[in-house]
Design an enzyme around this catalytic site. Sequence first.
Site, PDB file in Angstrom:
ATOM      1  N   ASP A  61     -81.279 -46.703  -8.013  1.00 43.83           N
ATOM      2  CA  ASP A  61     -81.831 -46.152  -9.246  1.00 43.83           C
ATOM      3  C   ASP A  61     -83.344 -46.015  -9.108  1.00 43.83           C
ATOM      4  O   ASP A  61     -83.970 -46.697  -8.286  1.00 43.83           O
ATOM      5  CB  ASP A  61     -81.524 -47.060 -10.450  1.00 43.83           C
ATOM      6  CG  ASP A  61     -80.035 -47.258 -10.657  1.00 43.83           C
ATOM      7  OD1 ASP A  61     -79.350 -46.246 -10.869  1.00 43.83           O
ATOM      8  OD2 ASP A  61     -79.579 -48.410 -10.603  1.00 43.83           O
ATOM      9  N   ASP A  63     -86.501 -46.270 -11.660  1.00 40.12           N
ATOM     10  CA  ASP A  63     -86.977 -46.584 -13.001  1.00 40.12           C
ATOM     11  C   ASP A  63     -88.481 -46.361 -13.084  1.00 40.12           C
ATOM     12  O   ASP A  63     -89.210 -46.540 -12.096  1.00 40.12           O
ATOM     13  CB  ASP A  63     -86.656 -48.031 -13.360  1.00 40.12           C
ATOM     14  CG  ASP A  63     -85.153 -48.295 -13.417  1.00 40.12           C
ATOM     15  OD1 ASP A  63     -84.403 -47.333 -13.679  1.00 40.12           O
ATOM     16  OD2 ASP A  63     -84.750 -49.439 -13.175  1.00 40.12           O
ATOM     17  N   ASP A 142     -89.218 -60.444 -13.739  1.00 41.58           N
ATOM     18  CA  ASP A 142     -88.595 -61.680 -13.276  1.00 41.58           C
ATOM     19  C   ASP A 142     -89.072 -62.128 -11.900  1.00 41.58           C
ATOM     20  O   ASP A 142     -89.608 -63.223 -11.741  1.00 41.58           O
ATOM     21  CB  ASP A 142     -87.065 -61.558 -13.315  1.00 41.58           C
ATOM     22  CG  ASP A 142     -86.541 -60.298 -12.638  1.00 41.58           C
ATOM     23  OD1 ASP A 142     -87.319 -59.579 -11.987  1.00 41.58           O
ATOM     24  OD2 ASP A 142     -85.320 -60.031 -12.764  1.00 41.58           O
TER      25      ASP A 142
END
EC number: 2.7.7.19
Length: 441
Positions: A61, A63, A142
């Site tokens: 993906d 982003d 994170d």
Amino acid sequence: MNSPSSASSPRIIPRAEHAISRANISQNALKVLYRLKDAGYEAYLVGGGVRDLLLGREPKDFDIATSARPEEVNQLFRNCRLIGRRFRLAHVHFGREIIEVATFRAPHEIAAGEDEAVLSDEGRILRDNVYGTFEQDAWRRDFTVNALYYDIRDFSVVDHTGGADDIREGVLRLIGDPEVRYREDPVRMLRAVRFAAKLGFRIERRSETPLFELAPLLADVAPARLFDEMLKLFQGGAAVASFELLRHYGLFGVLFPATEATLATEVDGFPLTFLRLALENTDRRIAEGLPVTPAFLFATLLWEPVRLRAADLAHDELGELTALQIAAAEVTAEQTRSISMPKRFSLPMREIWTQQPRFAQRQGKRPLRLMAHPRFRAAYDFLCLRSKAGELDTELCEWWTRLQEADPEARQTLLDASPRTAKGRRRRRRSRARKSTPSDA
């Protein structure tokens, strides 16, 4: 580097010093980046896409993080849809490809002065919906390896948290205090395992230590969310490594308590051998670009509890199939308390299990009827996996393989020569006895 106070400014890695090329970035992602830039907004490729490009991998993906608010993104793209309630995201659609665009967010502490609680009493994040600055966005992520930003303006990589060094050293490190971050969102423990398995990285010691103690926190995570995380763990091409790490840190037992209990009583390596073979098969299929269904995956993960429960029920004079059906229903119901499974997966999973006794019936038209069943191929693969793991004699799998490959004449020969089951012999004896008894007429 593991706190915002430890860095006065981010590290800028110029184009000449990294391996990211626009040729390897989705053209649609580039369109979004350039349009945001031309409209006067900051716009960066971020997260796993940047990480994978730096590692020479093909991202799944792409982003984007931006200073533009969702409504502003929506005005720039006619093919944009805004999603989310607590935190709005912009999805820009290009056919089947979706480019996710998120506005820079601030750490949850920024909202601590508001009336509504931000953290639960256990330290879990309740709200994380405050817009922030570019730097704040980096420090609220994170892992350091997921906090790297590709700047479309000069093609540099911006590193606020030391992620570039961690990628080079193969280290997975949480940003901030690891125990606090895990308590904020226990799913981060599963993400740590997933990234370590997928990337082949080692989890940094401070980020690893709490994993051994905080596994029970996963019991409070929504079962539907855990189902999604399980698919990412076991259908990402590193299922075997993920399974071993989950067990190493004591996380697997929280997710699959019944299965973990059976692993404590192995017999000749079973069921551990069966699970490893199943997960190896999953990894192989993904590597070959073949489909993998969650129904088959969960069927293998839960088979041993179902098999043992069915064996206990069979002692109550229930037939084999009835016992298996009851066991399947009970184990599935228990498992959904930890991880929910949509019916489109749980029903085929149970069909895979309940087809297993029918493979022993090799006479007459029953094999041909079984082969016509919509779930036959998955059930057959499951049967052969059981044979390969040593649960069944390999002859049964081999017979069904020959039956599928045979032409009509050879198929009939196989059916005529197939061994008869004890149940079938009893049924035929009763039939002959009825025929030989004089009628009352």
